[in-house]
Design an enzyme around this catalytic site. Structure first.
Site, PDB file in Angstrom:
ATOM      1  CE1 TYR A   1     -58.532-103.384  66.614  1.00 29.19           C
ATOM      2  CE2 TYR A   1     -56.735-102.840  68.100  1.00 29.19           C
ATOM      3  CZ  TYR A   1     -57.238-103.581  67.035  1.00 29.19           C
ATOM      4  OH  TYR A   1     -56.451-104.488  66.415  1.00 29.19           O
TER       5      TYR A   1
ATOM      6  CG  ASP B   1     -60.662-102.783  40.501  1.00 31.15           C
ATOM      7  OD1 ASP B   1     -60.562-101.642  40.992  1.00 31.15           O
ATOM      8  OD2 ASP B   1     -59.767-103.657  40.587  1.00 31.15           O
TER       9      ASP B   1
ATOM     10  CD  GLU C   1     -62.073-106.135  66.340  1.00 34.80           C
ATOM     11  OE1 GLU C   1     -62.916-106.718  67.062  1.00 34.80           O
ATOM     12  OE2 GLU C   1     -60.917-106.542  66.181  1.00 34.80           O
TER      13      GLU C   1
ATOM     14  NE  ARG D   1     -50.227 -96.735  49.289  1.00 34.97           N
ATOM     15  CZ  ARG D   1     -49.970 -96.200  48.095  1.00 34.97           C
ATOM     16  NH1 ARG D   1     -49.596 -94.954  47.983  1.00 34.97           N
ATOM     17  NH2 ARG D   1     -50.097 -96.922  47.006  1.00 34.97           N
TER      18      ARG D   1
ATOM     19  CB  THR E   1     -57.333 -97.498  45.316  1.00 38.56           C
ATOM     20  OG1 THR E   1     -57.308 -96.805  44.065  1.00 38.56           O
ATOM     21  CG2 THR E   1     -56.882 -98.932  45.096  1.00 38.56           C
TER      22      THR E   1
ATOM     23  CE  LYS F   1     -54.090 -97.691  42.370  1.00 40.57           C
ATOM     24  NZ  LYS F   1     -54.335 -98.970  41.669  1.00 40.57           N
TER      25      LYS F   1
END
Ligand SMILES: *Cc1c(COP(=O)(O)O)cnc(C)c1O
Length: 425
Positions: A46, A193, A48, A229, A220, A223
């Site tokens: 974790y 984008d 954060e 991903r 992203t 691609k």
């Protein structure tokens, strides 16, 4: 004790990916080292917050790996700031919208059937519910040129807070300088984008919107960029002191974005994915990746020409990037969903897609979309594109002849098997 069921599904999926030719332009094959980072113990952690400002202990390695991903991303895209935490492309776009706009504000994006993505205001999405989308689109369907005059007129009338350049099914280059002129004239933030073409920008074969005065790029990472991903948000321009109060000024945009990603939209970042992003960014900075990008474009040129020679009507009659959209209804007299199924049966995977101002509905649209990033990673070259075009053509004209389709499937399987997956090494 092992879960044999999922293990078998993974093996079966690997076999499917190996045995066919992957033509979906948003897909790719990652390297072994990207897969290893994704499957690493970073998934247990974790984290954060951001490097140096976390809400949990034990961050000695996570801070380093996230900082590395940030620095590599900035270098690849000539950015001044990078947030590598967005879980995927859709939340990355959402984060930018919320960082800069209030509900009810106006944003200008590409007409969806002309190539815009779902997150660019498709009715029913969260962003369409909260923001007012206005549109620009293609002026001439034969060349794909955007109607920049109409875009300017609409922008002057509607005063968008953001002008968004980007697409998921548009085969041409955008004129970023024209976007920038209009954006400056109306005082809009310029957002690109680049989900589909980020890899080609990083590889130096397509223009970088930052070179034309864009303020923010979302992309992203899975691609053409060939990573895990996920997504990231890059900004160019002054980076404010994050400890100051954050008004909505352009200098504060990086801080506004960071705060919107965490804690605004997400909790703990996926550190295994961030580690894999760092690896993919390293790979994209190697000379071999530049050559890969050149080959993606060369293959797309050859494939589009070969398809048109076989009678496929391509939207805008070709491509400048890695993808093409074919009007199957006009070329063959049946819709794109039929083509998708027939081609899937012989081992050619692509997706049905709307064409500009499609008279048919989105679940049975006129077209298909295909591209060369994944088959180029497999090692296919220009000479193989003629085979792919011929197989596509054969399958579609013989779609009611099971024997012919079986023969094609056998040929394609045999061919595909002669090209390794990058994760074999
Ligand atoms: C793929 C894509 C996205 C969304 O990415 P997800 O990771 O599927 O959420 C956003 N914008 C564009 C232009 C895309 O092509």
């Amino acid at each position: 004790m092992t879960d044999k069921v999922v293990a078998e599904l993974i093996t079966a999926e690997e076999k499917r990916q190996r045995n066919g030719l992957e033509l979906i332009p948003s897909e790719n094959y990652v390297s072994k080292q990207v897969l290893n980072a994704l499957g690493s113990v970073f998934t247990n952690k974790y984290s954060e917050g951001y490097p140096g400002k976390r809400y949990y202990g034990g961050q000695i390695n996570t801070d380093k790996v996230e900082q590395l991903a940030i620095e590599r991303a900035k270098a690849l895209f000539k950015a001044d700031h990078a947030n590598v935490q967005p879980h995927s492309g859709a939340p990355a776009n959402e984060a930018v919208y919320h960082a800069w706009m209030e509900p009810g504000d106006t944003i200008m994006g590409m007409e969806l059937s002309h190539g815009g993505h779902l997150t660019h205001g498709r009715p029913g999405t969260i962003s369409a519910k909260l923001f007012n989308f206005v549109r620009y689109g293609i002026k001439d369907l034969e060349t794909g040129e955007i109607d920049y005059n109409l875009m300017r007129e609409i922008a002057l009338k509607t005063k968008p807070k953001i002008i968004l350049a980007g697409f998921s099914s548009y085969p041409r280059e955008l004129d970023y300088a024209k976007f920038a002129d209009i954006g400056r004239e109306v005082g809009a933030v310029l957002m690109a984008d680049m989900a589909h073409i980020a890899g080609l920008i990083a590889g130096g074969v397509l223009a970088n919107p930052f070179d034309y005065g864009f303020n923010v790029i979302t992309t992203t990472t899975h691609k053409t960029l060939r990573g895990p991903r996920g997504a990231m948000i890059l900004t160019k321009g002054t980076v404010s002191n994050p400890l100051k109060t954050v008004d909505k000024t352009i200098e504060n945009l990086p801080t506004l974005i960071d705060r919107t990603v965490f804690p605004g939209l997400q909790g703990g970042p996926h550190m295994h994915t961030i580690a894999a992003k760092a690896v993919a960014f390293w790979e994209a900075a190697q000379p071999s990746y530049h050559n890969y990008c050149l080959q993606v474009l060369a293959n797309a040129q050859t494939l589009s020409q070969a398809l048109m020679n076989k009678g496929f009507k391509l939207i805008t009659n070709g491509t400048d990037n890695h993808m093409m959209v074919a009007d199957i209804q006009t070329s063959f007299g049946f819709d794109g969903s039929v083509a998708e199924q027939v081609l899937d049966r012989v081992g050619l995977t692509l997706n049905k897609n709307v064409i500009p101002d499609d008279p048919l509905p989105p679940y049975k649209p006129s077209g298909v979309r295909l591209g060369t990033p994944a088959i180029t990673t497999r090692g296919l070259k220009e000479e193989h594109m003629f085979l792919v075009a011929d197989w596509m053509h054969q399958a579609l004209i013989k779609k009611n002849d099971p024997k012919a389709l079986d023969k094609l499937a056998k040929d394609i399987l045999h061919f595909a098997n002669s090209f390794p997956l990058p994760s074999d090494n």
